[in-house]
Design an enzyme around this catalytic site. Structure first.
Site, PDB file in Angstrom:
ATOM      1  CG  ASP A  34      -2.287   0.520   0.960  1.00 49.33           C
ATOM      2  OD1 ASP A  34      -2.430   1.312   0.010  1.00 49.33           O
ATOM      3  OD2 ASP A  34      -3.226   0.187   1.712  1.00 49.33           O
ATOM      4  CG  ASP A  53      -8.875   1.943  -1.377  1.00 48.05           C
ATOM      5  OD1 ASP A  53      -7.793   1.665  -1.929  1.00 48.05           O
ATOM      6  OD2 ASP A  53      -8.992   2.168  -0.160  1.00 48.05           O
TER       7      ASP A  53
END
Ligand SMILES: *[C@@H]1O[C@H](CO)[C@@H](O)[C@H](O)[C@H]1NC(C)=O
Ligand SMILES: *[C@@H]1O[C@H](CO)[C@@H](O)[C@H](O)[C@H]1NC(C)=O
Ligand SMILES: *[C@@H]1O[C@H](CO)[C@@H](O)[C@H](O)[C@H]1NC(C)=O
Ligand SMILES: *[C@@H]1O[C@H](CO)[C@@H](O)[C@H](O)[C@H]1NC(C)=O
Ligand SMILES: *[C@@H]1O[C@H](CO)[C@@H](O)[C@H](O)[C@H]1NC(C)=O
Length: 423
Positions: free
Chosen positions: A164, A220
């Site tokens: 991430d 996302d």
């Protein structure tokens, strides 16, 4: 004029930087991730998503082995931001939360490998992770420890690392991703590296194909339509080429709804079954990795319809053909197309390696039904060729058609996933 807005992309494989082939990513990854399943909301705690522990992971793995998913190729069991302890050990090594993984990560990996499954985990390029798995204090990211963490992950037997982009010290993505990739490579264990950096609408930078096996094409995927739509638009960007060892990833599928409805989070609320079928169909035809994050221990009807659809999964995995692309906006009178990507009736298409074709016809509008016509020459099929048209998700033959096929009255956000074979 809408009819002219057609891309001839089916045969185009844009010049690509050489892919990074470490032997694990010939085909898009098929798997499951903790993100929308293992939440404490089952126990009345509605505040957090993405919990995980070794007991539930074993149940999920058993489910994947027995419910038909493994037979179709699903094999990754991946942890998101839920597994690490809040402190590194006294030697600076990252370690699992002992209350969640008391047996340790190596034992978990060995157990999964014995069953023929693969194991993945999450870390961040920065000093802290993004979400903390519902825990109040920060969880360490890998910044400053790329080599040590890569070694730890390899020693545990990890097969997949999602990295991430949170936590500070986020200076230069290319430099940092390259450093982590080289560290993983140096361990000698081939590991799938997924880059997560929210490249919304930008062309995907070339370097990613040299360091990773997959990368997120947008931010996302949050399980509500306005966001799902932005991911689908990400799959429309013509420069995002994909193929063996280099896959465009649309983020998790939440097919079938989450284990529970987290009202304070826009990550995992309910979408409609039509929306689940549409996201599944676009991810699938585009050869995105299919990492589902809903509860596969108790599959809903739409989960079975999508995730256990042998023909759909085979299309997703057909690495010898170019992944599906946006091939045009339908020109039916009710389909308004202001430009190629923002029309009401986009159509994705693809020629498969066995000479047949696949297409997804969508109603992208928020209100009103749409009738959507696919002219077969958009797929590269001669206009006088008769095609047998089959509805992949409903598993039914729709008949023989010459020149075009029209899907009548698709509801808002509904789509139809077609297989087309010369008759
Ligand atoms: C390391 O990189 C080389 C060159 O790209 C590749 O051939 C090899 O498979 C990689 N090894 C591992 C363990 O990832
Ligand atoms: C979420 O909110 C909806 C209405 O806003 C309510 O019906 C539902 O029960 C809530 N779910 C939970 C798990 O609290
Ligand atoms: C499975 O899901 C159904 C429908 O959501 C529910 O009624 C049932 O109790 C669940 N079963 C288990 C074992 O969780
Ligand atoms: C289709 O048209 C082409 C010429 O455009 C012709 O050569 C071919 O024979 C035709 N095929 C059929 C099945 O009519
Ligand atoms: C479609 O064409 C094929 C091949 O000619 C034929 O076998 C089949 O019966 C046809 N199907 C329909 C519904 O007409």
């Amino acid at each position: 004029m809408a009819a002219t807005m057609v891309l001839t992309v089916l045969a185009v494989m844009a010049s690509m930087v050489a892919a990074y082939d470490n032997g694990v990513a010939l085909k898009p990854a098929l798997g499951w991730n903790t993100w929308c399943t293992l939440s404490d909301c089952h126990n009345g705690d509605n505040n957090y998503f993405d919990r995980c522990n070794e007991w539930e992971l074993r149940e999920i793995a058993e489910a994947m082995l027995s419910n038909g998913m493994h037979d179709l190729g699903f094999q990754y069991i991946n942890l998101d931001d839920c597994w690490a302890a809040q402190e590194r050990d006294s030697n600076g090594n990252i370690q699992p939360d002992p209350s969640r993984f008391p047996s340790g990560m190596k034992a978990m990996a060995d157990w999964l490998h014995e069953k023929g499954l693969k194991f993945g985990l999450y870390t961040s390029m920065g000093t802290e992770t993004c979400n903390h798995g519902g825990r109040p204090l920060p969880i360490p990211g890998s910044f400053g420890h790329y080599a040590e963490d890569a070694k730890t992950f390899a020693e545990w037997g990890m097969d997949y690392v999602k990295v991430d982009w949170c936590g500070g010290e986020l200076n230069d993505a290319q430099t940092q991703h390259t450093e982590l990739s080289k560290a993983l490579n140096a361990t000698g264990r081939p590991i799938w590296l997924e880059l997560c950096r929210g490249y919304s609408y930008d062309p995907i930078p070339d370097y990613v194909t040299e360091v990773a096996q997959s990368w997120r094409i947008t931010g996302d995927h949050q399980d509500e339509w306005s966001n799902t739509k932005t991911v689908i638009e990400g799959f429309m960007i013509p420069s995002n080429q994909a193929g063996p060892n280099q896959w465009n990833y649309g983020d998790f599928l939440m097919t079938g709804g989450p284990g529970c409805n987290l009202n304070n989070s826009d990550h995992c609320p309910f979408s409609s079954d039509d929306e689940y079928r549409t996201s599944f169909s676009v991810w699938t035809i585009s050869s995105s990795p299919l990492i589902v994050s809903t509860d596969i221990r108790n599959m809903t009807a739409v989960m079975k319809q999508c995730l256990l659809n042998k023909q759909a999964i085979a299309i997703n995995q057909d690495h010898e053909s170019t992944p599906g692309r946006l091939i045009g906006q339908a020109a039916d009178a009710n389909c308004i197309a202001s430009d190629l990507r923002t029309g009401d009736c986009p159509i994705f298409g693809r020629k498969l390696s066995d000479g047949t074709y696949a297409a997804v016809l969508l109603n992208f509008a928020d209100q009103g039904t749409r009738t959507v016509t696919l002219p077969f020459n958009w797929l590269g099929v001669a206009s006088n060729q008769t095609m047998a048209v089959y509805d992949i998700l409903e598993q039914k033959s729709l008949g023989n058609f010459t020149g075009s096929f029209t899907a009548k009255d698709l509801n808002p956000h509904q789509s139809i996933f077609l297989s087309l074979t010369a008759a």
